[in-house]
Write a protein that holds these residues in place. Structure first.
Motif, PDB file in Angstrom:
ATOM      1  N   ALA A 598       0.849  -1.188   0.000  1.00 48.73           N
ATOM      2  CA  ALA A 598       0.000   0.000   0.000  1.00 48.73           C
ATOM      3  C   ALA A 598       0.881   1.233   0.000  1.00 48.73           C
ATOM      4  CB  ALA A 598      -0.923   0.015   1.224  1.00 48.73           C
ATOM      5  N   ARG A 599       0.328   2.335  -0.534  1.00 46.34           N
ATOM      6  CA  ARG A 599       1.003   3.634  -0.481  1.00 46.34           C
ATOM      7  C   ARG A 599      -0.046   4.728  -0.458  1.00 46.34           C
ATOM      8  NH1 ARG A 599       2.633   1.756  -5.428  1.00 46.34           N
ATOM      9  NH2 ARG A 599       4.822   1.694  -4.816  1.00 46.34           N
ATOM     10  N   GLY A 600       0.337   5.841   0.154  1.00 44.65           N
ATOM     11  CA  GLY A 600      -0.587   6.961   0.253  1.00 44.65           C
ATOM     12  C   GLY A 600      -0.245   7.815   1.461  1.00 44.65           C
ATOM     13  N   THR A 601      -1.093   8.793   1.741  1.00 45.67           N
ATOM     14  CA  THR A 601      -0.901   9.592   2.954  1.00 45.67           C
ATOM     15  C   THR A 601      -1.448   8.809   4.148  1.00 45.67           C
ATOM     16  OG1 THR A 601      -3.061  10.652   2.747  1.00 45.67           O
ATOM     17  CG2 THR A 601      -1.199  11.693   1.593  1.00 45.67           C
ATOM     18  N   HIS A 602      -1.195   9.360   5.329  1.00 46.23           N
ATOM     19  CA  HIS A 602      -1.682   8.707   6.551  1.00 46.23           C
ATOM     20  C   HIS A 602      -3.205   8.535   6.497  1.00 46.23           C
ATOM     21  CE1 HIS A 602      -2.246   7.826  10.824  1.00 46.23           C
ATOM     22  NE2 HIS A 602      -3.164   8.800  10.835  1.00 46.23           N
ATOM     23  N   ASP A 603      -3.911   9.607   6.154  1.00 41.24           N
ATOM     24  CA  ASP A 603      -5.373   9.540   6.153  1.00 41.24           C
ATOM     25  C   ASP A 603      -5.876   8.549   5.104  1.00 41.24           C
ATOM     26  OD1 ASP A 603      -5.484  11.389   8.186  1.00 41.24           O
ATOM     27  OD2 ASP A 603      -5.674  13.107   6.826  1.00 41.24           O
ATOM     28  N   GLU A 604      -5.219   8.518   3.933  1.00 44.97           N
ATOM     29  CA  GLU A 604      -5.636   7.589   2.881  1.00 44.97           C
ATOM     30  C   GLU A 604      -5.434   6.137   3.309  1.00 44.97           C
ATOM     31  OE1 GLU A 604      -4.599  10.470  -0.968  1.00 44.97           O
ATOM     32  OE2 GLU A 604      -3.198   8.922  -0.299  1.00 44.97           O
ATOM     33  N   LEU A 605      -4.324   5.856   3.976  1.00 41.64           N
ATOM     34  CA  LEU A 605      -4.034   4.476   4.398  1.00 41.64           C
ATOM     35  C   LEU A 605      -4.965   4.044   5.534  1.00 41.64           C
ATOM     36  CD1 LEU A 605      -0.128   4.545   4.237  1.00 41.64           C
ATOM     37  CD2 LEU A 605      -1.691   3.388   2.658  1.00 41.64           C
ATOM     38  N   ILE A 606      -5.295   4.961   6.413  1.00 41.76           N
ATOM     39  CA  ILE A 606      -6.255   4.637   7.473  1.00 41.76           C
ATOM     40  C   ILE A 606      -7.605   4.315   6.854  1.00 41.76           C
ATOM     41  CG2 ILE A 606      -7.574   5.606   9.396  1.00 41.76           C
ATOM     42  CD1 ILE A 606      -4.793   4.776  10.211  1.00 41.76           C
TER      43      ILE A 606
END
Length: 624
Positions: A598-606
């Motif tokens: 997975a990859r993304g910002t903190h909010d996207e990964l949450i």
């Protein structure tokens, strides 16, 4: 051994050893050769003069008192005087030889140690993660200090003994043509026995090297500071001591077994040495009784027999020593002949500076040598100039392996790492690394001053070297004012200035307790110094592998509150198990078993609810 002699050739091995000794000190080698020539000639002159003295005294004693007898006495005194001069010169040569041998040994040991160190520094990280490499390095360190000198000494000794042998042989032929051959036969059995034991000792060395290294390791555990606390708290000393004693006993018993076999074999061939010698002495005595030889001739031939046997034993001993030394020196050559696996192409491409598009990792796969497990598989990510990217994953997921590849400590099995479109493999490894700074999870503590600990981050910063520094055992370079200011600035950025303020000599305080006057620091303080070292380096990518693992909560908060200012626009790759700290990253990559899942910002990964969300929730529960 047959492989060594057939593959490399004894002549090549000897020639290489001579070149090593010559490179370490040509003057010492020339002095040694001059002394060899004198050492070969002077004993023969002494032997000849001894015969003249005996004959002169014998002749004079047989004369009636008067002028002829007085003239004979004066002649005898002349021979004695000449013999005294030769003896004095021989004694001075012996003293000079001792001095030259010691001086040559010192310069060779210094030269060879530097050679081994430079070779070790050239080797890739892959070598240092291989046990067989350390066996090779250990043998090289054992053999390097003295084997080249012994080989040159053996060659000079061989030359000296051969000169003496031919001269004495020519003298003994006048006694009887077969005398030299009888002496030759007397020493051959001993030579053959000892040649056999070179092979036995070689095989023993190969077997015992891993055990010697393990014994040294247990000695390290018992005697050095990094393990001192746990060894005492958990009472490990008897356990480690028993292992060490068992290994040293095994080594001692094995070496004594070889020595005992050699002693018995040497004793068994002594009859071949003693019987022919005394038979020849009896023959000379019988010739003297028969009036064929004079008393002076008897003394001269007796001395010649002893010298000839000594010269033969010295010649064969030198051959044996050369055989042994070249055989064992091949262990050093194995190490010196290793080649780095990461090499610069011809010509290498320049590393882009400053970055334009940034760093790209494309379909990267890698398995460690001698391992069937893929540490990384088809990994892709990018780091733009000034971007902060975080790597997150459980232990063993491949984060540190990816860091090693980015630093070009290894090359990938497939895929590529590019910078502005230029493949890392098209650049010189050292130039690629100069664009990267890092705080590794297992950062080191250096027993240097605090300022020098930081300066290690960029040793290309200018320094000055005084005449006193050249003769000092420390050979300590001095920072220029500009370098000192850069070090102080990095110390301030990492919060090390507050540590320095509490030390007796500030930034010039020696760190660690390894040497007198050193000050020990806490783990968190050492980690701040590692950060300062990384900040000093003018890199475009800053890799921080658990940079706050040893920091207290306040220091950690200070670090990440000012993180963007601290990295000063450089790109950063942040690795941390504390997921609260990676929230400041522009993007987060989640690794699981060598694969980016997975990859993304903190909010996207949450929001995705995957592995990252599970790890974050697990940590968050600890603070509720």
């Amino acid at each position: 051994m047959r492989y060594i002699w057939n593959k490399l050739g004894a002549t090549k091995l000897l020639g290489r050893a001579v070149k090593l000794v010559w490179a370490s000190g040509p003057g010492w080698m020339m002095a040694s050769l001059c002394l060899v020539v004198l050492g070969a000639v002077l004993p023969l002159a002494s032997l000849w003069l001894l015969g003249r003295i005996v004959d002169s005294v014998t002749h004079g004693a047989a004369l009636a008192p008067g002028s002829p007898r007085e003239a004979a006495w004066h002649a005898s005194l002349l021979w004695v005087g000449l013999a005294g001069v030769v003896a004095l010169i021989s004694s001075l040569c012996t003293t000079a030889t001792t001095f030259v041998s010691e001086g040559q040994g010192l310069v060779v040991a210094r030269h060879m140690s530097a050679l081994v160190q430079r070779q070790a520094a050239r080797m890739d990280l892959e070598y240092f993660e291989n046990a067989e490499f350390f066996n090779t390095l250990h043998r090289a360190q054992e053999e390097a200090p003295f084997r080249p000198t012994r080989i040159v000494n053996g060659l000079t000794g061989l030359g000296q003994n051969l000169v003496s042998l031919f001269a004495i042989g020519a003298l003994l032929v006048t006694l009887h043509p077969l005398v030299p051959f009888v002496l030759l036969i007397s020493v051959l059995p001993g030579l053959l026995v000892r040649l056999r034991f070179v092979s036995i000792l070689w095989e023993w060395t190969l077997r015992s090297t891993p055990v010697e290294r393990r014994a040294s390791y247990f000695n390290y555990l018992l005697t050095l500071e990094p393990f001192a606390k746990e060894v005492r708290l958990f009472e490990m000393a008897p356990f480690f001591g028993a292992r060490f004693d068992a290994m040293r006993l095994w080594l001692a018993v094995g070496r004594l077994r070889v020595a005992r076999r050699r002693m018995l074999a040497d004793g068994g061939v002594q009859l071949f040495v003693i019987a022919p010698t005394f038979a020849l002495l009896a023959f000379i005595a019988s010739q003297t009784f028969a009036g064929v030889l004079s008393l002076g001739a008897l003394v001269m031939y007796f001395g010649a027999i002893q010298r000839a046997q000594g010269a033969m034993q010295g010649t064969f001993g030198a051959i044996l020593s050369l055989h042994e030394d070249t055989t064992f020196l091949s262990l050093l050559y194995r190490f010196l002949d290793l080649q780095p696996k990461l090499v610069a192409p011809t010509p290498p491409k320049a590393v882009p500076a400053p970055w334009q598009s940034g760093l790209q990792v494309e379909n990267l796969s890698f398995a460690y040598p001698n391992s069937d497990r893929q540490a990384l598989y088809n990994v892709s990510l990018s780091v733009a100039p000034g971007e902060v990217v975080a790597l997150v994953g459980e232990n063993g997921s491949g984060k540190t392996t990816l860091v090693k590849l980015l630093c070009r400590l290894y090359d990938p099995d497939s895929g590529a790492i590019t910078l502005d479109g230029i493949d890392a493999r098209d650049c010189a490894p050292e130039e690629w690394r100069r664009g990267i700074s890092a705080v590794f999870q297992d950062y080191n503590h250096y027993s240097l001053t605090l300022a020098e600990n930081i300066w290690l981050g960029d040793l290309r910063l200018p320094s000055t070297e005084s005449d006193a520094a050249m003769t000092s055992p420390e050979h300590r370079e001095q920072m220029t004012p500009a370098t000192r200011r850069a070090v102080e600035e990095s110390a301030t950025r990492a919060g090390v200035d507050r540590i320095a303020a509490r030390l007796p000599k500030g930034l010039d305080t020696l760190l660690g307790r390894d040497f007198d006057g050193g000050e020990e620091l806490s783990i968190g303080q050492w980690q701040k110094i590692a950060l300062a070292r990384a900040f000093l380096r003018p890199s475009q990518l800053l890799i921080l592998d658990e940079p706050s693992s040893a920091l207290d909560p306040r220091a950690e908060a200070e670090l990440f509150d000012s993180f963007r200012e601290l990295i000063r626009g450089r790109a950063a790759l942040l690795i941390s198990h504390r997921l609260s700290t990676v929230r400041l990253a522009d993007s987060i990559c989640v690794l699981d078993k060598g694969v980016i899942v997975a990859r993304g910002t903190h909010d996207e990964l949450i929001a995705q609810g995957g592995l990252y969300a599970q790890l974050f929730e697990t940590q968050a529960q600890s603070y509720r």
